[in-house]
Structure formats: C-alpha cells, structure tokens
Write an enzyme that holds these catalytic residues in place. Structure first.
Site, short mmCIF file in Angstrom:
data_model
loop_
_atom_site.label_atom_id
_atom_site.label_comp_id
_atom_site.label_asym_id
_atom_site.label_seq_id
_atom_site.Cartn_x
_atom_site.Cartn_y
_atom_site.Cartn_z
CG HIS A 56 38.62 37.55 44.00
ND1 HIS A 56 40.40 38.60 43.53
CD2 HIS A 56 38.95 36.42 42.64
CE1 HIS A 56 40.42 37.91 42.20
NE2 HIS A 56 39.35 37.01 41.91
CG HIS A 58 37.29 33.34 39.79
ND1 HIS A 58 36.57 34.32 38.51
CD2 HIS A 58 37.87 34.08 40.65
CE1 HIS A 58 37.63 35.38 39.32
NE2 HIS A 58 38.36 35.37 39.55
CE LYS A 140 38.13 41.46 39.20
NZ LYS A 140 38.40 39.83 39.39
CG HIS A 183 42.48 41.91 36.41
ND1 HIS A 183 42.83 39.75 36.75
CD2 HIS A 183 43.52 42.00 36.59
CE1 HIS A 183 43.45 39.58 36.25
NE2 HIS A 183 44.57 40.66 35.56
CG HIS A 239 44.64 39.10 41.93
ND1 HIS A 239 44.63 40.27 40.96
CD2 HIS A 239 43.42 38.70 41.17
CE1 HIS A 239 44.12 40.25 40.09
NE2 HIS A 239 42.98 39.05 40.31
CG ASP A 309 42.15 34.88 41.95
OD1 ASP A 309 40.81 34.45 41.32
OD2 ASP A 309 43.19 35.64 41.45
CG HIS A 313 40.65 26.78 35.16
ND1 HIS A 313 40.18 27.61 34.23
CD2 HIS A 313 42.14 28.13 35.59
CE1 HIS A 313 40.41 28.81 35.07
NE2 HIS A 313 41.25 29.18 35.43
N GLY A 328 45.20 30.72 37.35
CA GLY A 328 43.93 30.01 38.51
C GLY A 328 44.22 28.97 39.11
C1 NCD Z 1 40.78 34.03 37.20
C2 NCD Z 1 39.86 32.89 36.37
O1 NCD Z 1 39.95 32.55 36.31
O2 NCD Z 1 38.62 33.56 36.89
N1 NCD Z 1 42.52 33.49 36.99
C3 NCD Z 1 43.26 34.30 37.56
O3 NCD Z 1 44.20 33.51 37.11
N2 NCD Z 1 43.10 35.10 38.83
C4 NCD Z 1 40.34 35.27 36.37
C5 NCD Z 1 41.55 36.89 37.06
O4 NCD Z 1 40.74 36.33 38.52
O5 NCD Z 1 42.02 37.27 36.90
ZN ZN Z 2 41.71 38.75 38.42
#
Ligand code: NCD
Ligand code: ZN
Length: 441
Positions: A56, A58, A140, A183, A239, A309, A313, A328
C-alpha cells in the site's frame, strides 16, 4: 564462480551464520561456507530478512509528482528496507483504464529502483476485464467515494473475472480471481458526520476523527464482508483502524478463505491523542482512534500484514487546517526502525515482523518468488543492524515529504543494506542505481 555471495548472515534466531549465494538475481544456495563469487558482501553476523514488501503506497506518479514520483518513492522504499511495493491507483489520471495502467507501467519501469506492482482503480466496469489482462495487484475500491449500488455492481463484475496468468505461490489461495482491495469507510456516514461537525463554531484537528467516526469504518467492513461472501471474491482490507473492525474480519475467516487485514504504522503506534501534539500532520484516512478503540499490540497477531499507506503530500498541503489539509502520512522510511525498536521493547518478535512485512504480503498478493529466503526465490534481502541507534529525522528522507509524526523519536535497529534481485540498492542510506521490474509480468 557465482554472481554474488552474502556471507555471515543471520537468517533466523535458531540458525548459525550462513552464506546466501546468488546467481542471476535468484538465491541458488544457502551454505555454511561462502561460495566463490564475483562480489562478496559481508553481513558481519547481522540479521538478514527477506526484502520488505509494501502492498500500500501512493507514489503520485503521474500527475502529482510534486508530492512524490516513482524515483523518490522507490528510493524512499529502498531506504526503509523494501524491495517490492504495490502502488495505489489514485493518481492523475487514475489507474482505472487500460491506457492509464499501461502509461503508469511505463513510468514505473523507467523510474523505480525496486520491483513494483500496480493496483487498478474501479470506475468504468467495462474497463476492468481489459485491465485484468495486464495483471493488476488488485482492484481497489474507495468505499468513501462510491454508493452501495455501484459497490454491488463492482463486486459482481470483479467476481466474474479470471486472471490470465496464475502466479499463485500457496495452494490455499489457488484461484485465479483478482483481489479486491478495500478502503473501508461508509460514504454516507462520513458525509453526514462531516457536515454536522463542520457546522460547529470552531474546529480543532481532533474533530476530523469525529467527522469520520469508527462506525463509518465498521459499517463498511460489514458491508464488504457480506459482498465478498455473496460473490465469493478475495478481499483485502486496507488500513483497519478499530478493534471492532478487526474482530469482524477475524471471525469471518470461518466462512471466507481469502480475506485479509492490514494495519498502518500510524494506526498501530498512535492514537487520537496525537492530534494535540502534531495537529493536522497526523490527519489520515481513516483517522486515528481513541486509545480504547484502536487495535492493541496484543491483537497484532490477528492482523495479516502491515501496509505503510505511504501517502506523501507537500508540507503546504498538510497545513491547510482541519478540513482543507490533505490526509496521509509518509511512512516507508520509519516503519522498520519503529518495529525494531518495539522488538527490543519485547512488544513484537522478529518472526512477526517477517510475517507482517514479507511472508503474508507475498502470499496474499501472489508475489511469486518474493517474501522468503529460500532456494529459487528472488534475492530480495534487507540486512539489519539490530544495534544501530538514532533519532528519526525526516530531513534525511528520500521521500519528497519531509515530515513525520514520529519525528525526534529514538530508534534502536535499522536497515543498513537493501538488495533487490541480487543488486545492492541501498547501503547505509546511500542509493545505487537499479531498474525495478513489474512483479506481475
Ligand atoms: C491516501 C492518499 O493520500 O492518497 N490518504 C490517506 O489518508 N490514507 C488515500 C487513502 O489511502 O485513502
Ligand atoms: Zn485508503
């Protein structure tokens, strides 16, 4: 003469030191005496685990590369001891069409220094059959963004798919159906509660947890379990944040074979009291829970895997107040250090770390040749100095996101070398060039 020999490895508490012998990126033998090799690495008696697998992450590439891209993200992973990651589809454009999936495959193949797979998004149900042929890690579904009728249709459509290539590594999991990754937060409850809490005169960071309450997750978990049971799909919960969610997932294992749960570092290590300390920096979906509701260390044995996860940002985006800041947390470079510290505190065993971050991720997501130190497996390894001490410092991250709620914490134990298919990619926080490959060819 073989390609690489890593000598003086401690691969488990019981065994003596051994040599891991590698040829063409694979483990060809594990011996007492090192074999003659073009290159020999001395592990100096340190612990060697299978390269960590994060199901997981991003990496924000394409479209949001100011937050992270496949190069910075994969370097961040290698720095944390990871050799394989599975990337989430919420990029711009999202990975929910064949065209977008192929485009992201190209980007990752060029930029990733470790191996990767891609989760596919679900929007146009006509696309998912075509995407299946490209072997996504999973489909997903963000339940916080879709309504029940779409959810039902999506489960039904995915249940009718068959994966072309079967890369199964364990027999129990031996169907070709794709995994649905969830999710779990109920959209209606989240929207309703958010409106309610927002209408208060003043808001503070902890209000975010009230806007997305535990019951939103628990309702979503129950609904997804019912759908998975009805349509007989594989299902993986991302998560999970509450003990009640975990209990539901655990008890449904009596009638569902392919159901699994994931916990993030923040949901394991932190609780809602962190809002006071770190404000919106700890804003994440699902939110941090009250200590009494969260999953305890004692219940970690019921969890199937740890997913970071890793959700970077920009710092500006994290500072926009309770409602407008981005949810995130970047975690790839802290998770192993935090867990090793807990190992020293006797809260988790090294075998559990291996189960949660290597073996189960490989089994659940059918990662052929990954997750185990065995003859025939990919030579994906992380060498760990259990005595290395330091302080978590986000300035040192390879991730583009230089912040963490674990800032300033002392750690005891750290990855010192990461080896991906026999190639050294990280040594003492220095990066080496490497070409990661798609793990679902
Ligand atoms: C994730 C993201 O920033 O892409 N943010 C988060 O708070 N977990 C999106 C997600 O996994 O829901
Ligand atoms: Zn998520």
């Amino acid at each position: 003469m073989i390609d690489l020999c890593i000598k003086n490895c401690k691969i488990s508490a019981e065994n003596d030191l051994c040599s891991i012998n590698i040829e063409q990126g694979k483990i060809i033998d594990i011996t007492k005496i090192p074999l003659k090799a073009e290159k020999t690495i001395d592990a100096k008696g340190n612990l060697v685990l299978p390269g960590l697998i994060d199901v997981h992450v991003h990496f924000r590439d394409p479209g949001l590369t100011y937050k992270e891209d496949f190069k910075s993200g994969s370097e961040s992973a290698a720095n944390g001891g990871f050799t394989t990651i599975l990337d989430m589809p919420n990029t711009i454009p999202p990975t929910n069409t064949v065209k977008n999936f192929q485009e992201k495959l190209k980007i990752a193949s060029k930029k990733s220094i470790i191996d990767f797979g891609l989760h596919a998004g679900v929007s146009d149900l006509k696309e998912i059959e075509k995407i299946t042929n490209l072997n996504p890690a999973s489909f997903k579904i963000f339940m916080d963004t879709v309504n029940s009728s779409f959810l039902n249709e999506a489960f039904k459509a995915i249940s009718e798919l068959q994966k072309v290539e079967n890369t199964d590594i364990n027999k129990e999991n031996n169907t070709k159906k794709p995994v649905i990754t969830i999710h779990a937060e109920n959209k209606d409850i989240v929207n309703h509660c958010t409106d309610q809490i927002k209408s208060k005169e003043e808001n503070n960071p902890s209000d975010y947890a009230l806007a997305r309450p535990s019951v939103a997750e628990e309702v979503a978990v129950a609904q997804a379990i019912a759908l998975a049971n009805h349509y007989q799909t594989k299902i993986h919960f991302c998560h999970i944040s509450t003990d009640k969610s975990l209990k539901m997932i655990k008890s449904s294992k009596s009638f569902l074979n392919n159901i699994s749960s994931e916990i993030t570092p923040q949901h394991l290590f932190l609780d809602s009291s962190s809002f006071k300390k770190f404000g919106n920096l700890t804003k994440t979906n699902p939110p941090l829970r009250e200590y009494s509701e969260k999953i305890s260390w004692e219940n970690l044995s019921k969890i199937d895997l740890i997913g970071t996860d890793h959700a970077p940002h920009s710092i500006e985006e994290k500072k926009k107040g309770v409602w407008d800041s981005s949810p995130g947390i970047p975690n790839l470079e802290v998770v192993l250090k935090l867990l090793l510290t807990k190992y020293h505190a006797k809260k988790i065993s090294l075998d559990s770390i291996k189960r949660l971050l290597c073996e189960n991720p490989a089994k659940i997501f059918n990662l052929k040749n990954k997750g185990f130190i065995k003859i025939g497996m990919d030579a994906d390894l992380v060498i760990i100095d259990l005595k290395r001490e330091g302080i978590i410092n986000s300035e040192e991250f390879y991730s583009k996101a230089h912040y963490t709620p674990f800032e300033g914490m002392t750690y005891n134990g750290a990855p010192i070398m990461t080896i991906c298919r026999g190639k050294l990619v990280m040594e003492n926080n220095d990066m080496y060039q490497n070409q990661g490959i798609h793990v679902y060819p």
